[in-house]
Design a protein around this motif. Sequence first.
Motif, PDB file in Angstrom:
ATOM      1  N   ASP A   1       0.811  -1.223   0.000  1.00 56.32           N
ATOM      2  CA  ASP A   1       0.000   0.000   0.000  1.00 56.32           C
ATOM      3  C   ASP A   1       0.840   1.266   0.000  1.00 56.32           C
ATOM      4  N   MET A   2       2.168   1.132   0.058  1.00 57.71           N
ATOM      5  CA  MET A   2       2.998   2.339   0.023  1.00 57.71           C
ATOM      6  C   MET A   2       2.738   3.123  -1.259  1.00 57.71           C
ATOM      7  N   ILE A   3       2.616   4.447  -1.125  1.00 59.46           N
ATOM      8  CA  ILE A   3       2.447   5.299  -2.310  1.00 59.46           C
ATOM      9  C   ILE A   3       3.740   5.266  -3.127  1.00 59.46           C
ATOM     10  N   TRP A   4       4.865   5.531  -2.455  1.00 55.91           N
ATOM     11  CA  TRP A   4       6.185   5.471  -3.097  1.00 55.91           C
ATOM     12  C   TRP A   4       6.875   4.205  -2.619  1.00 55.91           C
ATOM     13  N   LYS A   5       7.177   3.292  -3.554  1.00 60.62           N
ATOM     14  CA  LYS A   5       7.844   2.038  -3.213  1.00 60.62           C
ATOM     15  C   LYS A   5       9.332   2.306  -2.944  1.00 60.62           C
ATOM     16  N   VAL A   6       9.984   1.338  -2.312  1.00 58.41           N
ATOM     17  CA  VAL A   6      11.372   1.539  -1.886  1.00 58.41           C
ATOM     18  C   VAL A   6      12.283   2.006  -3.035  1.00 58.41           C
ATOM     19  N   PRO A   7      12.254   1.393  -4.223  1.00 60.82           N
ATOM     20  CA  PRO A   7      13.173   1.856  -5.289  1.00 60.82           C
ATOM     21  C   PRO A   7      12.950   3.325  -5.670  1.00 60.82           C
ATOM     22  N   GLU A   8      11.684   3.761  -5.645  1.00 56.85           N
ATOM     23  CA  GLU A   8      11.372   5.158  -5.981  1.00 56.85           C
ATOM     24  C   GLU A   8      11.813   6.102  -4.862  1.00 56.85           C
ATOM     25  N   ILE A   9      11.582   5.674  -3.609  1.00 52.58           N
ATOM     26  CA  ILE A   9      12.031   6.486  -2.466  1.00 52.58           C
ATOM     27  C   ILE A   9      13.527   6.747  -2.583  1.00 52.58           C
ATOM     28  N   VAL A  10      14.275   5.696  -2.897  1.00 51.94           N
ATOM     29  CA  VAL A  10      15.744   5.811  -2.977  1.00 51.94           C
ATOM     30  C   VAL A  10      16.142   6.704  -4.149  1.00 51.94           C
ATOM     31  N   ARG A  11      15.424   6.620  -5.246  1.00 48.32           N
ATOM     32  CA  ARG A  11      15.717   7.490  -6.385  1.00 48.32           C
ATOM     33  C   ARG A  11      15.580   8.963  -5.987  1.00 48.32           C
ATOM     34  N   PHE A  12      14.466   9.295  -5.290  1.00 51.37           N
ATOM     35  CA  PHE A  12      14.261  10.688  -4.867  1.00 51.37           C
ATOM     36  C   PHE A  12      15.294  11.109  -3.827  1.00 51.37           C
ATOM     37  N   LEU A  13      15.520  10.249  -2.803  1.00 49.43           N
ATOM     38  CA  LEU A  13      16.435  10.633  -1.724  1.00 49.43           C
ATOM     39  C   LEU A  13      17.856  10.813  -2.234  1.00 49.43           C
ATOM     40  N   SER A  14      18.281   9.914  -3.147  1.00 50.84           N
ATOM     41  CA  SER A  14      19.670   9.977  -3.629  1.00 50.84           C
ATOM     42  C   SER A  14      19.881  11.103  -4.626  1.00 50.84           C
TER      43      SER A  14
END
Length: 227
Positions: A171-184
Amino acid sequence: MGDYAFPPPPVVALATTSGRPFPVRRIFCVGQNYSEHAREMGGDPDADPPFFFTKPADAIASGAVIPYPPATFDFQHEVELVVAFGGGGRDIEPGRVDELIFGYAVGLDMTRRDLQAAAKKKGRPWDMSKGFDFSAPCGAITPKAETGPLAKGAIECKVNGQTRQRGDLSDMIWKVPEIVRFLSALVEIKAGDLIFTGTPAGVSPVFKGDDIEATIAGLRPLTIRIG
Ligand code: MN
């Protein structure tokens, strides 16, 4: 070097299910990453890219008891999937994220909700509502080699045996790979960094003497008492 004005602080480390402890570098947290929780916080789940805040590494609490913090009357639990990095980089493409992950853990983003609400109202920072002492209880890290990439599975928080939060990682809006893309794209991720990936709906206050049990399918449960 070596002759410091006083002894340097010890390395903050988390237990792992595989043996050697994981040295913690920084703690990044994602806000409002499950639609129903975004709504209960007055946000708009469809509005924006993910946003981040941080906690100091020594906010990690791995003991069985955490103290009720000062300066709040509304101390709340947020159960979250924690991603632990064994590698890092800048501008990480989603397809490369998996190889950089060391493992996963169950965490609690403990929050002084009254201070957070006051900060939001005045447009002030969240540090004192999110990054205080003992605000990041975290369980043992299970290496990715044992779990595979964690993209679905039950996530739940019980207080004194009663379910308060229940959701699914899918149910996450932003999945882990996308979160990492934005954070990095904002900072260089490095080995030892943790990301708390957001919480499902149902956050609520806890009080002295309460027992919190936080669970995610496939990971070591996290149980703490408010002392
Ligand atoms: Mn949170």
